[in-house]
Design a protein around this motif. Structure first.
Motif, mmCIF file in Angstrom:
data_model
loop_
_atom_site.group_PDB
_atom_site.id
_atom_site.type_symbol
_atom_site.label_atom_id
_atom_site.label_comp_id
_atom_site.label_asym_id
_atom_site.label_seq_id
_atom_site.Cartn_x
_atom_site.Cartn_y
_atom_site.Cartn_z
ATOM 1 N N VAL A 26 0.785 -1.331 -0.006
ATOM 2 C CA VAL A 26 0.178 0.429 -0.274
ATOM 3 C C VAL A 26 0.943 1.201 -0.086
ATOM 4 C CG1 VAL A 26 -2.152 1.397 1.368
ATOM 5 C CG2 VAL A 26 -1.358 -1.302 1.604
ATOM 6 N N LEU A 27 1.676 1.321 0.528
ATOM 7 C CA LEU A 27 2.579 2.068 1.122
ATOM 8 C C LEU A 27 3.432 2.508 -0.262
ATOM 9 C CD1 LEU A 27 3.846 4.715 2.579
ATOM 10 C CD2 LEU A 27 5.431 2.957 3.376
ATOM 11 N N ALA A 28 4.085 1.473 -0.912
ATOM 12 C CA ALA A 28 4.345 1.805 -2.271
ATOM 13 C C ALA A 28 3.508 2.109 -3.371
ATOM 14 C CB ALA A 28 5.557 0.505 -2.678
ATOM 15 N N ALA A 29 2.477 1.964 -3.211
ATOM 16 C CA ALA A 29 1.441 2.148 -3.966
ATOM 17 C C ALA A 29 1.621 3.626 -4.473
ATOM 18 C CB ALA A 29 -0.102 1.522 -3.953
ATOM 19 N N ALA A 30 1.200 3.746 -2.831
ATOM 20 C CA ALA A 30 1.231 5.391 -2.527
ATOM 21 C C ALA A 30 2.032 6.791 -3.312
ATOM 22 C CB ALA A 30 0.734 5.847 -1.019
ATOM 23 N N TRP A 31 3.114 6.125 -2.888
ATOM 24 C CA TRP A 31 5.033 6.807 -3.233
ATOM 25 C C TRP A 31 4.439 6.687 -5.382
ATOM 26 C CZ3 TRP A 31 9.031 3.637 -0.133
ATOM 27 C CH2 TRP A 31 8.902 3.406 1.113
ATOM 28 N N ALA A 51 9.858 0.567 0.436
ATOM 29 C CA ALA A 51 8.389 0.651 1.645
ATOM 30 C C ALA A 51 8.918 -0.399 3.078
ATOM 31 C CB ALA A 51 7.194 0.494 1.220
ATOM 32 N N VAL A 52 9.489 -1.607 2.420
ATOM 33 C CA VAL A 52 9.897 -2.373 3.605
ATOM 34 C C VAL A 52 10.586 -1.583 5.234
ATOM 35 C CG1 VAL A 52 10.748 -4.330 4.166
ATOM 36 C CG2 VAL A 52 9.327 -4.459 2.992
ATOM 37 N N ARG A 53 12.033 -1.160 3.792
ATOM 38 C CA ARG A 53 12.726 -0.931 4.848
ATOM 39 C C ARG A 53 12.137 0.525 5.427
ATOM 40 N NH1 ARG A 53 15.426 -1.711 -0.116
ATOM 41 N NH2 ARG A 53 15.111 0.484 -1.185
ATOM 42 N N TRP A 54 11.296 1.517 4.708
ATOM 43 C CA TRP A 54 11.368 2.943 5.913
ATOM 44 C C TRP A 54 10.623 1.938 6.391
ATOM 45 C CZ3 TRP A 54 6.482 4.724 6.794
ATOM 46 C CH2 TRP A 54 6.268 6.257 6.820
ATOM 47 N N ILE A 55 9.200 1.301 6.729
ATOM 48 C CA ILE A 55 8.701 0.431 7.608
ATOM 49 C C ILE A 55 9.744 0.808 8.613
ATOM 50 C CG2 ILE A 55 6.790 -0.898 8.300
ATOM 51 C CD1 ILE A 55 5.091 -0.442 5.688
ATOM 52 N N SER A 56 10.524 -0.438 9.032
ATOM 53 C CA SER A 56 11.110 -0.801 9.208
ATOM 54 C C SER A 56 12.196 -0.179 10.172
ATOM 55 C CB SER A 56 12.192 -2.113 8.743
ATOM 56 O OG SER A 56 11.849 -3.336 8.167
ATOM 57 N N GLN A 76 -13.902 0.966 9.698
ATOM 58 C CA GLN A 76 -14.631 -0.809 9.110
ATOM 59 C C GLN A 76 -14.309 -1.531 8.775
ATOM 60 O OE1 GLN A 76 -17.669 0.146 6.558
ATOM 61 N NE2 GLN A 76 -19.519 -1.497 7.603
ATOM 62 N N SER A 77 -13.213 -1.477 7.845
ATOM 63 C CA SER A 77 -12.839 -2.822 6.793
ATOM 64 C C SER A 77 -11.040 -3.086 7.252
ATOM 65 C CB SER A 77 -12.309 -2.076 5.195
ATOM 66 O OG SER A 77 -11.768 -0.755 5.402
ATOM 67 N N GLY A 78 -10.402 -1.627 7.905
ATOM 68 C CA GLY A 78 -8.942 -1.828 8.196
ATOM 69 C C GLY A 78 -8.074 -1.924 7.432
ATOM 70 N N ALA A 79 -8.443 -1.501 6.215
ATOM 71 C CA ALA A 79 -7.401 -1.096 5.523
ATOM 72 C C ALA A 79 -6.274 0.296 5.307
ATOM 73 C CB ALA A 79 -8.423 -0.400 3.618
ATOM 74 N N VAL A 80 -5.072 0.742 4.892
ATOM 75 C CA VAL A 80 -4.550 1.609 4.836
ATOM 76 C C VAL A 80 -4.628 2.391 3.956
ATOM 77 C CG1 VAL A 80 -2.312 2.137 5.003
ATOM 78 C CG2 VAL A 80 -2.737 0.177 5.952
ATOM 79 N N ILE A 81 -5.306 3.167 4.326
ATOM 80 C CA ILE A 81 -5.764 4.917 3.693
ATOM 81 C C ILE A 81 -4.933 5.910 3.398
ATOM 82 C CG2 ILE A 81 -7.863 3.814 3.948
ATOM 83 C CD1 ILE A 81 -8.801 6.007 5.515
#
Length: 183
Positions: A26-31, A51-56, A76-81
Motif C-alpha cells: 500500500v505504501l509503495a502504491a501511494a509513493w 517501503a519495507v525498509r522505511w517501515i522497519s 470498518q475495513s482496516g484498510a490502510v488509506i
C-alpha cells in the motif's frame, strides 16, 4: 525529545496505528501516486523493498524522538488509506511539524482532517508537545482546508518558501500553553 507511546487512536471513520511490513504494498502504491510524489519526498526506487525498509525504521525513529509515523486506516475495513505523522521536533519549544497524505479513492471524505485531529488531540493533551505546526504549499488548498478542519489556525510567517514556492503555516497549541508567535 522523548516521545511516549501513542495509544490506539480512533475516530468515527478512521483509526491510527503503527505501520507494519505487511503494509509495504500500500505504501509503495501511494509513493507512485503523482499527487503524493509531487508534495512529499519519496525514495527512489519507490518500490515495496524501499517501503519495507522505511517501515522497519519507524520504531527506531520514534524511539530516538525523530518522528512518529502512523498508518491511517479505515475503521470498518482496516484498510490502510493514508499516513499522518509528527517530525521536526523542537525540544526547547516543545513543538513539532505534522504532515499527512490520503490515498486516491479516499480523498475528499474528511479522513485526513479526522486523522490529523486525532493525532493533534493526543499530542497536545497527553503527548509531549505544546505546539504543532503544518507547513503547506500555498498551491495546495485541500491541505490548508484539512488543517483548518483539524482545528489549526493560519500563522503569519512571511517569506517562508520551499522549492521556490510560498508556504502557509498553520498551528495548534496545547490549551494553556504560551501562544506560538512563529518567532
Amino acid at each position: 525529545m522523548h516521545v511516549p507511546g501513542v495509544p490506539r487512536l480512533a475516530g468515527p471513520a478512521t483509526r491510527l496505528r503503527l505501520w507494519g511490513v505487511e503494509d509495504a504494498p500500500v505504501l509503495a502504491a501511494a509513493w507512485s501516486d503523482p499527487a503524493i510524489r509531487g508534495r512529499l519526498e519519496v525514495p527512489e526506487p519507490a518500490d515495496e523493498a524501499a517501503a519495507v525498509r522505511w517501515i522497519s525504521q519507524r520504531e527506531r525513529a520514534w524511539a530516538e524522538g525523530r518522528s512518529v509515523d502512523l498508518a491511517v486506516t479505515d475503521r470498518q475495513s482496516g484498510a490502510v488509506i493514508g499516513e499522518v505523522g509528527l517530525s521536526g521536533f523542537d525540544p526547547a519549544r516543545r513543538a513539532a511539524l505534522i504532515g499527512w497524505w490520503i490515498a486516491e479513492g479516499w480523498r475528499g471524505q474528511g479522513r485526513a482532517a479526522e486523522a490529523v485531529r486525532l493525532l493533534l488531540d493526543w499530542a497536545l493533551s497527553q503527548g509531549p508537545l505544546d505546539a504543532v505546526m503544518a507547513e503547506i504549499d500555498s498551491g495546495n488548498p485541500a491541505s490548508a482546508a484539512v488543517a483548518r478542519r483539524a482545528g489549526m489556525r493560519q500563522v503569519d510567517v512571511p517569506g517562508l518558501e520551499s522549492g521556490g514556492r510560498a508556504m502557509l503555516v498553520f498551528a495548534r497549541t496545547r490549551t494553556g500553553a504560551q501562544r506560538f508567535s512563529g518567532d
